[in-house]
Design a protein around this motif. Sequence first.
Motif, PDB file in Angstrom:
ATOM      1  N   HIS A 162       0.825  -1.073  -0.131  1.00 25.08           N
ATOM      2  CA  HIS A 162       0.082   0.050  -0.010  1.00 25.08           C
ATOM      3  C   HIS A 162       0.973   1.316   0.068  1.00 25.08           C
ATOM      4  O   HIS A 162       2.257   1.042   0.235  1.00 25.08           O
ATOM      5  CB  HIS A 162      -0.930  -0.054   1.302  1.00 25.08           C
ATOM      6  CG  HIS A 162      -0.226  -0.090   2.399  1.00 25.08           C
ATOM      7  ND1 HIS A 162       0.325   1.076   3.146  1.00 25.08           N
ATOM      8  CD2 HIS A 162       0.362  -0.939   3.432  1.00 25.08           C
ATOM      9  CE1 HIS A 162       0.791   0.834   4.238  1.00 25.08           C
ATOM     10  NE2 HIS A 162       1.116  -0.530   4.227  1.00 25.08           N
ATOM     11  N   PRO A 191      -4.067  -1.577 -10.102  1.00 24.96           N
ATOM     12  CA  PRO A 191      -4.403  -1.864  -8.830  1.00 24.96           C
ATOM     13  C   PRO A 191      -3.550  -2.872  -7.809  1.00 24.96           C
ATOM     14  O   PRO A 191      -3.694  -2.704  -6.759  1.00 24.96           O
ATOM     15  CB  PRO A 191      -5.895  -2.203  -8.847  1.00 24.96           C
ATOM     16  CG  PRO A 191      -6.471  -1.834 -10.349  1.00 24.96           C
ATOM     17  CD  PRO A 191      -5.370  -1.670 -11.079  1.00 24.96           C
ATOM     18  N   SER A 192      -3.124  -3.950  -8.772  1.00 17.74           N
ATOM     19  CA  SER A 192      -2.198  -4.672  -8.139  1.00 17.74           C
ATOM     20  C   SER A 192      -1.106  -4.104  -7.215  1.00 17.74           C
ATOM     21  O   SER A 192      -0.301  -4.800  -6.398  1.00 17.74           O
ATOM     22  CB  SER A 192      -1.725  -5.685  -9.188  1.00 17.74           C
ATOM     23  OG  SER A 192      -0.828  -5.254  -9.954  1.00 17.74           O
ATOM     24  N   ASN A 195      -4.033   0.218  -4.121  1.00 15.59           N
ATOM     25  CA  ASN A 195      -4.940   1.414  -4.435  1.00 15.59           C
ATOM     26  C   ASN A 195      -4.563   2.752  -4.237  1.00 15.59           C
ATOM     27  O   ASN A 195      -5.083   3.405  -5.207  1.00 15.59           O
ATOM     28  CB  ASN A 195      -6.390   1.205  -3.646  1.00 15.59           C
ATOM     29  CG  ASN A 195      -6.997  -0.253  -3.916  1.00 15.59           C
ATOM     30  OD1 ASN A 195      -7.179  -0.616  -5.134  1.00 15.59           O
ATOM     31  ND2 ASN A 195      -7.495  -0.807  -2.976  1.00 15.59           N
ATOM     32  N   LYS A 329      -3.098   7.811  -8.001  1.00 10.96           N
ATOM     33  CA  LYS A 329      -4.419   6.964  -8.477  1.00 10.96           C
ATOM     34  C   LYS A 329      -5.512   7.599  -7.537  1.00 10.96           C
ATOM     35  O   LYS A 329      -6.655   7.197  -8.004  1.00 10.96           O
ATOM     36  CB  LYS A 329      -3.964   5.574  -8.345  1.00 10.96           C
ATOM     37  CG  LYS A 329      -3.073   4.867  -9.039  1.00 10.96           C
ATOM     38  CD  LYS A 329      -2.968   3.403  -8.799  1.00 10.96           C
ATOM     39  CE  LYS A 329      -1.527   3.081  -8.035  1.00 10.96           C
ATOM     40  NZ  LYS A 329      -1.634   1.601  -7.975  1.00 10.96           N
ATOM     41  N   SER A 330      -5.211   8.186  -6.618  1.00 11.00           N
ATOM     42  CA  SER A 330      -6.377   8.628  -5.847  1.00 11.00           C
ATOM     43  C   SER A 330      -6.025  10.168  -5.076  1.00 11.00           C
ATOM     44  O   SER A 330      -5.041  10.472  -5.367  1.00 11.00           O
ATOM     45  CB  SER A 330      -6.912   7.614  -4.712  1.00 11.00           C
ATOM     46  OG  SER A 330      -5.638   7.489  -3.842  1.00 11.00           O
TER      47      SER A 330
END
Length: 332
Positions: A162, A191-192, A195, A329-330
């Motif tokens: 993560h 995503p692997s 996230n 990504k976020s």
Amino acid sequence: MLKPEFIDCTATLAATTESTQNEVIKELTHSLLATRASISPKYFYNTLGSKLFEAITLLDEYYPTRTEAGIFHANYGNMALAIVQAGISNACLIDLGAGNCAKSAALIPHLKPRQYVPIDISVDFLREASGNLQANFPELNIVGIGMDFSKTLQLPAAVQNHDRVFFYPGSSLGNFSPEDALHFLQQIAHPSQGNAGGLFLGIDLVKNSAVLEAAYDDAPGVTAAFNKNVLLNINELLGADFDLRQWRHVALFNAQKSRIEMHLQAIANTTVRWAENKRSFLAGEQIHTENSYKYTLDSMTALLKQAGFSQVQHWTDTKEWFGVFWASKSGS
Ligand code: AVJ
């Protein structure tokens, strides 16, 4: 003081050395016998080639290394803020092509990652470098990995999965074709890899072709030596008999494809032999040795978004010669 962990994925199979050697011979023989002969730029980096590349980075004409360093230097605070804004608090900093780890060593005090993962194909060099880095950051969890990440980016379980922050500086992405670059970036955005997370990317930008061509054909001739040295490496790898005095360095900007191309051009008719093979070259015929793709701020932003990153920002120098991108990504 902690001890760096080290995972060598280049030698997982005892038998790889011999089969890798066969692969190299097959690949090189194939590319040298093709109608348009070529040599992959990965063969530049034998011991002499690595030294010559270091020398290139010191040339007046070769602006990328020092321009990128200036952008980093001016923006460490902004880079730290960017990862916080992406919701990352316990970053795992993954250094793609870490080499001597010098660029990360400057970044670590600002990003304060929880884990640092330097990756490089040059295993022994990396082992030493990560040991030295540990001495400077005694409490940092370091997991060095010896692997060729251009083939796959599947990381061992010891790497925190993560808050992964990838670091890919030096315009190394420029050696990929745009299609392969997209594919590579998609693997980072996947995503692997967790996230939340992101990528700091350094990439050279399109500019006046005279400036670009000088950077790849410097007056002292260091890049010419770097290019010709690939033939010494091929002589060693294949047992070939390239005569370096028969070859001249050519570097040109192909504006249509937005790339610097490097070639070696035969000065006179010449024949090269290795094992049971031979290849004749006519005077003027070329061996293509490298592409170095140049992007615009817009074209790289679009590529990163296409790869799956939702947020993209960049920092640049006053001349806009080089770009440092943050793609996440976020977060917002
Ligand atoms: C290491 C691929 C970023 O393309 O500028 C430098 C290699 N070749 N001079 C680049 C290189 C000739 C370099 N990269």
